[in-house]
Each structure stands twice: as C-alpha cells, then as structure tokens.
Design an enzyme around this catalytic site. Sequence first.
Site, PDB file in Angstrom:
ATOM      1  N   GLU A  35      28.446  11.976  54.140  1.00 39.11           N
ATOM      2  CA  GLU A  35      28.783  10.556  54.049  1.00 39.11           C
ATOM      3  C   GLU A  35      29.273  10.190  52.651  1.00 39.11           C
ATOM      4  O   GLU A  35      30.248   9.443  52.501  1.00 39.11           O
ATOM      5  CB  GLU A  35      27.571   9.703  54.432  1.00 39.11           C
ATOM      6  N   HIS A  81      17.660   6.680  63.156  1.00 36.90           N
ATOM      7  CA  HIS A  81      18.841   6.289  63.895  1.00 36.90           C
ATOM      8  C   HIS A  81      18.869   4.794  64.233  1.00 36.90           C
ATOM      9  O   HIS A  81      19.884   4.308  64.721  1.00 36.90           O
ATOM     10  CB  HIS A  81      18.932   7.080  65.201  1.00 36.90           C
TER      11      HIS A  81
END
Length: 331
Positions: free
Chosen positions: A66, A135
């Site tokens: 990321e 998540h």
Amino acid sequence: MNTLTKTKMLTMVGAITDGMRVMLAEHDDVLLMGEDIGTNGGVFRATDGLQAEFGEDRVMDTPLSEAGFIGAAIGLAVNGFRPVTEIQFMGFIYPAYEQIMTHASRLRSRTLGHYTCPIVIRAPYGAGVRAPEIHSDSTEAIFTHMPGIKVVCPSSAYDAKGLMIAAIEDPDPVLFLEPMRCYRSSREEVPEEKYTVEIGKGKVVNDGEDVTIIAWGAMVKVAEDAAREAAEQGISCEVLDLRTLYPLDKDLISSSVQKTGRTVVVHEAHATGGVGNDVLAIINDTSFLYQKAPVERVTGFDTPVPYFGFEDFYLPDHKRVLEAVKKVAEY
C-alpha cells in the site's frame, strides 16, 4: 432527476464501477491502480471488466504494498495524471498513512499552490459482512483530522457514482469510503450519463419535526429504520446523510437541528475521537441555544472491531438508535 434521463438499476458497487468507467472513457489521464484490480476485478469486483475495456496501461495491478502504490500514485498525480487507487480494505490503509499524511495532503501547501495532488483513494470499510480481523475497521476520523484531504462516504448507488466522478475531478486528494454492507444490499435507478454529487454537501433523506438523526454510510439505513419505528410511536425524525465527512456540511446540520431542537448522531466508528464529536462541535457552535435536550451519540465501542461472531453486538442497530431518539424526545 430528469425523467428524460436514461437510467439503469445498479447496486452501489455497480455505480462505483460505472463512475470510474465514465471517467476512464472521458479522460486519458485517469488511471486505476491496486492489488488484483485487473484480471480479477478487485476483491469486491468493483473494477470488473475495466482492464479488458481500457487496457493494462490504464488499469494496473500493483504489488502488495500500500505504501508503494500510494506513493507511486502521488508521483503520477503531480505529473499530470489522475490516479484512482484501491485499498482492498480500510484496515490495510495504515502502511500508506505516511504517504498520505506526509505528502498527498501537504503538496498544495508545500508548493504554495504550484502543485496539486488529484488522487482518489478508494477504501471499502465497516463491519457487518462477517470479515476477518482488520477487515472491518471504521477509522475515518484519522483522515478527517488531516488538513488537505477530503473524505466522502456515499450510502446509495446514485450518490456513489456522482461522488466518484466529483472525486476524480477534484484537484486535491479524496479518500472515498465505501461501506461494504451497502455494496449489494439494494439497487436504485442511476443515470447512465455523467453527473456529479457535490463534495461537502449532505442531504435530508427523511423529513421530520421532532428529532434530527445524523448518520453516514451503512448507518443511514439503520437511522431510517429507527425513524420509521419512532414515527409509529408518534415521534417525527429528520434523517440526515452527511455524504461528506470532511468538509462537513455545517449549514445542513445547523438548519436541521435548529428546526428540531433534539439530535442523535450515529456512527459505527469508536466513540472516542469519532467524527460525531465534530458534528457535536458544530451544533454547539451554531445551534446551542436551540437545543431542547443534550445530544445523544450511538456509536461503536472503544475496542477493536471484534471477530465476526460478535460484530452484531458491536455495531449500532435501529433499537439502540430508537432508544436514543426516545431519550432526547422525552427529555
């Protein structure tokens, strides 16, 4: 909506795809970047078919880093491109925080306006879909505290497409939060043509006179459910969908709470440091003397989002919201 406008029935995730497709077709400088977004179409298939339609140079699979691909997108943005990046889940955004905080949000200020950073960072977020640990985070307040970046969060397909197009056209970085619970929970008519929903403007989704309920993302549906039950008990609730979390729509908030005099703020993020606290500050600054009861907050708890077997106990539901509505109504 103009009745002559051609529409199609779309889910929220379909509307997000459609918004990106419109901008890819219209602007050669729009690029999509992310992990598995090409052949696989992304973890939620939000980019399904776009690589086949526009090619690997426009819809690019990235390494599992990321920080790496957000950094690359920032470099592309200051060199004339408009990258739209996908973080698979908001809980995976933290390695990229340094790039966003140190560079993306500061480039306009750092260069005295000579450069901007038109990057969109898409991030599915929120609990309620039985996902594993990390998540389901709802940590939007980390980014609303960051000057230089806008934060948007649609709750419907129509708003999702319009906000996506507006975000891509914006000259500054935009964090585009996508509530996973809303991805395929419903369909609505969405114009086929290009249109925008203005960043920084919320909307009234239910008119009312007695209590204002303020929410965003997946909590808008929860707020509407609570408002319906409250109406059966004689309490008229006005429900606001903020749509943009930074900058907040101060005019919408103040006009509604001045009308009703009673307010409930709903968000699934942790209570401490949540965006709801900024909403309370707006109410205090603009509408304190109009309030007939202390503002109630219905939020997640100050714990990590629990494993999916317990997330229903963590998430605000319409019963908790209804209790808060009755509390302010009866104060």
